[in-house]
Scaffold this motif. Structure first.
Motif, short mmCIF file in Angstrom:
data_model
loop_
_atom_site.label_atom_id
_atom_site.label_comp_id
_atom_site.label_asym_id
_atom_site.label_seq_id
_atom_site.Cartn_x
_atom_site.Cartn_y
_atom_site.Cartn_z
N PHE A 82 0.93 -1.13 -0.12
CA PHE A 82 0.25 -0.14 0.03
C PHE A 82 0.92 1.18 0.06
O PHE A 82 1.65 1.45 0.86
N VAL A 83 0.82 1.93 -1.02
CA VAL A 83 1.85 3.24 -1.21
C VAL A 83 0.69 4.40 -1.51
O VAL A 83 -0.12 4.45 -2.03
N ALA A 84 0.88 5.58 -0.51
CA ALA A 84 0.22 6.53 -0.40
C ALA A 84 1.23 7.74 -0.63
O ALA A 84 1.66 8.40 0.43
N ALA A 94 9.51 11.03 -8.91
CA ALA A 94 9.47 10.28 -7.74
C ALA A 94 8.15 9.30 -7.93
O ALA A 94 8.21 8.11 -7.28
N LEU A 95 7.11 9.78 -8.67
CA LEU A 95 6.11 9.12 -8.84
C LEU A 95 6.07 7.95 -9.78
O LEU A 95 5.85 6.54 -9.63
N ILE A 96 6.64 8.42 -10.94
CA ILE A 96 6.79 7.60 -12.04
C ILE A 96 8.05 6.74 -12.06
O ILE A 96 8.20 5.48 -12.47
N PRO A 131 13.07 2.95 -9.38
CA PRO A 131 11.67 2.70 -9.61
C PRO A 131 11.13 3.77 -8.63
O PRO A 131 11.77 4.45 -7.77
N GLY A 132 9.81 4.05 -9.14
CA GLY A 132 8.87 5.33 -8.44
C GLY A 132 7.81 4.52 -7.60
O GLY A 132 7.89 3.41 -7.49
N ALA A 133 6.98 5.36 -7.22
CA ALA A 133 5.89 4.97 -6.23
C ALA A 133 5.11 4.13 -6.91
O ALA A 133 4.46 3.14 -6.24
N ILE A 134 4.66 4.29 -8.04
CA ILE A 134 3.83 3.10 -8.81
C ILE A 134 4.55 1.93 -8.84
O ILE A 134 3.74 0.78 -8.93
#
Length: 503
Positions: free
Chosen positions: A268-270, A279-281, A290-293
């Motif tokens: 679970f990543v929020a 940082a997201l992608i 790797p990013g959050a996705i």
């Protein structure tokens, strides 16, 4: 001129390639040359390895030392080659025999005093080594638990360079493979804590059963975040193959637990709404990280206050939510990371976010402008859209005792089992993974069942992508109901999930 070889692994994303390390000793001025596209951190290995060898009581060769890393055109990133470089140099000088280095992978960073430090990416590196036919791997002792996850490969731990030297000389033993540690399941919030919101609870169950994306809209304090945090507790545990893939991503990211490295539950990543696109992608200089996705692979990516993320960040998710992987090109090469996650978004209906709609001070234009931050193409990829209403004191007393997560999880697991059995010949695991053409050809529903979808397409109220997503939801509703095929009621309910007002 003495020449010796050792082997390590280079990572491109979570894909590894075996690297041959050659050490050549020649005459001339005393210097060390490192070739093979090393990055800045790897170029510093010359000084780290020389100090570690000397401080381990071994001689460093005089004259020119040439270190070659092959394939020469493959970018080499990080400090994980230190141990292999040291072993190759020591074998070239004759300080140690090179017999045991054959078919052996060496991973680890060297401290100046000869200690061996852990590195990222041990699991994907050893998986690549096993696939390439290597028989043995030596890793830092702190990474031995992670390395032990790779079966059919002899794994041992090394804490100091002197221990490696003693083992190569048959004068000592290395730390053996430990018994696999069964991780304790992490505490996940229970659905029983959520009072009321029957429509949102049902949407959460449908999302868990089919792997669908979800948008929750409502004023502050109605339970949007509470519901989203309880979704992982409804999802089935990861299969062994999924667990290794998720663990490999977290290994490259450097977020694995040392005591129980195997990830067995959906992550679970929020991220906060101030997160950057990189940082997201995924991103960074050289080779992308790797990013959050990708950290949310096979789990949940929760975007709270999603309208505050901004169009650039949100639109970067468009293709990822459909393809299940992200491809990032940087100066030193392009990498691929898996990113098959469930997207859950939560937002207020307007900027002022009053608990009661009657107290809202926003104009209709301001409300439309606020919600327009969620682009149409992104919303079209969201399967379920639910509006949450404020909970009143009267309804809280009248609401029956909510179902716990265990009860809902049992229904979700039964629905998932039906879907997996139906799609097993095609390799799909959930309804959300089924391509639209297959739904329309191999699993075509009768015209009487899909009449509502045809009508919505004719009026332009639904796109072709939206129609495919309605069909996937209908199959999930049928699985939850235990029926072999969706009915017209299931299609109508699926269409209702997409047509509900969200602003």
């Amino acid at each position: 001129m003495p020449l010796a070889k050792a082997w390590s692994v280079a990572l491109l994303g979570i894909e590894g390639r075996v690297v041959e390390i050659e050490a050549d000793l020649g005459g001339g001025l005393s210097r060390v040359t490192l070739v093979g596209l090393p990055d800045a951190g790897l170029r510093e290995a010359k000084d780290r390895v020389r100090s570690a060898v000397r401080n381990s009581g071994q001689p460093w060769p005089d004259g020119k030392v040439t270190l070659g890393l092959s394939p020469a055109n493959l970018p080499k990133v990080g400090s994980g080659y230190d141990l292999g470089i040291a072993a190759a140099v020591l074998a070239a000088t004759g300080a140690v025999p090179a017999t045991k280095l054959l078919r052996t992978i060496l991973l680890g960073e060297l401290a100046l005093d000869g200690r061996i430090r852990p590195v990222r990416g041990v699991l994907p590196g050893l998986l690549a080594a096993r696939a390439a036919g290597y028989e043995r791997a030596l890793v830092p002792s702190e990474s031995l638990g992670e390395a032990a996850l790779v079966e059919d490969l002899e794994v041992a731990g090394v804490s100091r360079l002197a221990d490696l030297v003693a083992w190569l000389k048959d004068e000592g033993e290395l730390e053996p493979r430990p018994e696999p540690a069964l991780p304790d399941p992490p505490a996940v919030p229970d659905l029983i804590d959520v009072v009321g919101q029957p429509e949102a609870r049902w949407a959460l169950e449908v999302a868990a059963a089919g792997g669908h994306h979800l948008l929750l809209t409502g004023p502050p304090g109605v339970g949007k975040t509470m519901l989203a945090k309880r979704l992982p507790g409804l999802l089935p545990p990861l299969s062994p193959e999924e667990a290794l893939q998720v663990t490999a991503v977290h290994s490259v990211d450097g977020t694995l637990s040392k005591s129980s490295p195997l990830v067995t539950v959906p992550p679970f990543v929020a991220p906060h709404h101030s997160i950057t696109v990189a940082a997201l992608i995924g991103g960074g200089s050289g080779l992308a990280v790797p990013g959050a996705i990708s950290r949310a692979h096979r789990g949940v990516l929760f975007l709270d206050e999603v309208c505050e993320f901004g169009p650039e960040r949100l639109d970067s998710l468009r293709t990822v939510v459909e393809e299940g992987e992200v491809r990032i090109a940087r100066v030193k090469g392009a990498v691929r990371y898996p990113a098959r996650f469930q997207l859950v978004m939560a937002t207020n209906p307007c900027p002022c976010a009053q608990p009661r709609e009657i107290d809202c001070t926003c104009s209709p234009l301001a409300r439309r402008r606020y919600f327009a931050r969620l682009s149409g193409p992104l919303l079209d990829r969201v399967d379920l859209r639910v509006s949450l209403r404020p909970l009143t004191a009267m309804s809280a007393h009248l609401t029956p005792t909510p179902e716990p997560s265990a009860t809902v999880r049992a229904r979700v697991q039964s629905a998932r089992d039906r879907a997996a059995h139906r799609w097993q010949a095609h390799g799909w695991q959930s309804n959300s993974e089924v391509p639209g053409p297959s739904l329309r050809r191999e699993f075509l529903l009768p015209p009487t069942t899909t009449a509502l979808l045809d009508r919505a397409l004719t009026k332009g109220a639904l796109t072709a992508r939206g129609a495919d997503r309605c069909l996937r939801i209908a199959w999930t509703l049928a699985d939850l109901a235990g029926t072999p095929h969706p009915t017209a009621d299931h299609v109508s309910a699926a269409l209702d999930f997409r047509e509900r007002a969200v602003a």
